[in-house]
Enzyme design. Structure first.
Site, PDB file in Angstrom:
ATOM      1  N   HIS A   1      -2.515  -2.322   0.250  1.00  0.00           N
ATOM      2  CA  HIS A   1      -2.272  -1.715   1.606  1.00  0.00           C
ATOM      3  C   HIS A   1      -2.706  -2.831   2.624  1.00  0.00           C
ATOM      4  O   HIS A   1      -1.741  -2.973   3.454  1.00  0.00           O
ATOM      5  CB  HIS A   1      -3.245  -0.583   1.995  1.00  0.00           C
ATOM      6  CG  HIS A   1      -3.326  -0.012   3.226  1.00  0.00           C
ATOM      7  ND1 HIS A   1      -2.647   1.179   3.863  1.00  0.00           N
ATOM      8  CD2 HIS A   1      -3.603  -0.595   4.522  1.00  0.00           C
ATOM      9  CE1 HIS A   1      -2.663   1.309   5.068  1.00  0.00           C
ATOM     10  NE2 HIS A   1      -3.259   0.458   5.655  1.00  0.00           N
ATOM     11  N   GLU A   2      -3.675  -3.546   2.711  1.00  0.00           N
ATOM     12  CA  GLU A   2      -3.995  -4.357   3.687  1.00  0.00           C
ATOM     13  C   GLU A   2      -3.202  -5.815   3.534  1.00  0.00           C
ATOM     14  O   GLU A   2      -2.863  -6.502   4.347  1.00  0.00           O
ATOM     15  CB  GLU A   2      -5.531  -4.937   3.519  1.00  0.00           C
ATOM     16  CG  GLU A   2      -6.601  -3.722   3.534  1.00  0.00           C
ATOM     17  CD  GLU A   2      -6.397  -3.373   5.024  1.00  0.00           C
ATOM     18  OE1 GLU A   2      -5.994  -4.009   5.890  1.00  0.00           O
ATOM     19  OE2 GLU A   2      -6.708  -2.015   4.934  1.00  0.00           O
TER      20      GLU A   2
ATOM     21  N   HIS B   1      -0.079  -5.394   5.320  1.00  0.00           N
ATOM     22  CA  HIS B   1      -0.285  -5.838   6.851  1.00  0.00           C
ATOM     23  C   HIS B   1      -0.284  -7.304   7.100  1.00  0.00           C
ATOM     24  O   HIS B   1       0.542  -7.707   7.744  1.00  0.00           O
ATOM     25  CB  HIS B   1      -1.572  -5.220   7.356  1.00  0.00           C
ATOM     26  CG  HIS B   1      -1.664  -3.792   7.488  1.00  0.00           C
ATOM     27  ND1 HIS B   1      -0.870  -3.084   8.372  1.00  0.00           N
ATOM     28  CD2 HIS B   1      -2.737  -2.891   7.079  1.00  0.00           C
ATOM     29  CE1 HIS B   1      -1.405  -1.877   8.555  1.00  0.00           C
ATOM     30  NE2 HIS B   1      -2.305  -1.732   7.520  1.00  0.00           N
TER      31      HIS B   1
ATOM     32  N   ASP C   1      -4.200   2.834  11.126  1.00  0.00           N
ATOM     33  CA  ASP C   1      -2.728   2.587  11.519  1.00  0.00           C
ATOM     34  C   ASP C   1      -2.286   3.513  12.406  1.00  0.00           C
ATOM     35  O   ASP C   1      -1.545   3.258  13.243  1.00  0.00           O
ATOM     36  CB  ASP C   1      -2.204   2.244  10.270  1.00  0.00           C
ATOM     37  CG  ASP C   1      -2.438   1.493   9.372  1.00  0.00           C
ATOM     38  OD1 ASP C   1      -3.108   0.204   9.803  1.00  0.00           O
ATOM     39  OD2 ASP C   1      -2.296   1.637   8.295  1.00  0.00           O
TER      40      ASP C   1
END
Length: 289
Positions: free
Chosen positions: A44-45, A48, A138
């Site tokens: 997930h990170e 980004h 988010d």
């Protein structure tokens, strides 16, 4: 491999508490659960960070926490909103292909039914929690982007934090009714309350940092030029609070019904930061040039 991608992986840090949890997981035979959570949070990170690296954003660090992650950027609200939207969505979108990949591995017999159920639960939970309209999740950042389209940076930031506190309170009270002994809910809620409190206390510093980056930063990242019409008796700091994201401003000063010579926003920022004219009327700046 390009150096910027190598530097990205060097910015990944694991919180000390997470290492403690790894030790406890090994002792209590819960290692697989923690490993699955770690992989989902990391992907997930990285979503980004890959998007941010593509746009040449400055990444401070990627911190893996016991209950999630945080990609900290060195950008301060002066990137195009389109870029910020892509960078923000690049995290949640990872859960879609992760879910599809996990289901494929389950059908192929690579994942056992128990591991697949655990993976599906964690992946769905992290996806949904991150979309809650609460800063710094988010969903909270998406709310900030939406508000920034219609109001100034200072107002959109304050309203984001106020709305986030309201939504977090509703979330927390709702969970207290449903499952008051859920440890993860307490940890996440307390962390988010503390994050909101810290961000609120620093909101004026965040605003000044936004202005400073406009003053010293790039000037070619604005998508439009938007005039700000002000009375010549307005204070300079009041005018600066009307600055919006993703656009450059021309300051149109009115003295009565007469339009004065317009100011470029850099002239205003120069007067505020370089000449320390922080309390004068905006009209008085005209006599400085």
């Amino acid at each position: 491999m390009n150096n910027k991608w190598l530097r990205l992986f060097q910015k990944i840090h694991i919180h000390p508490i997470f290492w403690l949890m790894i030790g406890l997981a090994i002792l209590t035979a819960n290692f697989w659960e923690l490993l699955i959570l770690f992989i989902i949070v990391l992907v997930h990170e990285l979503g980004h960070c890959v998007a941010a690296t593509f746009y040449s954003w400055r990444i401070k660090q990627v911190l893996i926490l016991p209950f999630g992650g945080m990609a900290e950027m060195e950008e301060h609200g002066n990137r195009p909103l389109k870029e910020e939207l892509v960078v923000t969505l690049a995290g949640p979108i990872q859960h879609l292909w992760l879910g599809a990949a996990g289901f494929f591995l389950y059908k192929m017999g690579v994942l056992s039914p128990g591991i697949w159920e655990l993976f599906f639960t964690f992946n769905t939970m992290i996806f949904l929690v991150n979309l809650l309209p609460i800063w710094p999740l988010d969903g909270g950042k998406l709310m900030s982007i939406a508000l920034s389209k219609f109001t100034s940076f200072a107002k959109s930031h304050e309203r984001t934090l106020q709305c986030s506190f309201l939504f977090l309170s509703i979330f927390f009270l709702g969970y207290l009714v449903i499952d008051p002994l859920h440890l993860n809910m307490w940890i996440i809620s307390l962390f988010l309350f503390y994050s909101l409190y810290s961000e609120w206390k620093q909101r004026h510093f965040v605003f000044i940092r936004f202005l400073l980056e406009r003053y010293y930063g790039k000037t070619n990242s604005f998508s439009s030029i938007t005039p700000i019409v002000v009375d010549d008796t307005e204070k300079i700091h009041q005018v600066l609070q009307r600055f919006k994201r993703d656009c450059k401003h021309n300051i149109i000063i009115m003295k009565g019904n007469k339009k004065q010579t317009p100011l470029d926003e850099n002239e205003l920022l120069h007067a505020y930061f370089k000449e320390k004219l922080t309390t004068i009327d905006i009209g008085d700046i005209l006599y400085s040039y």
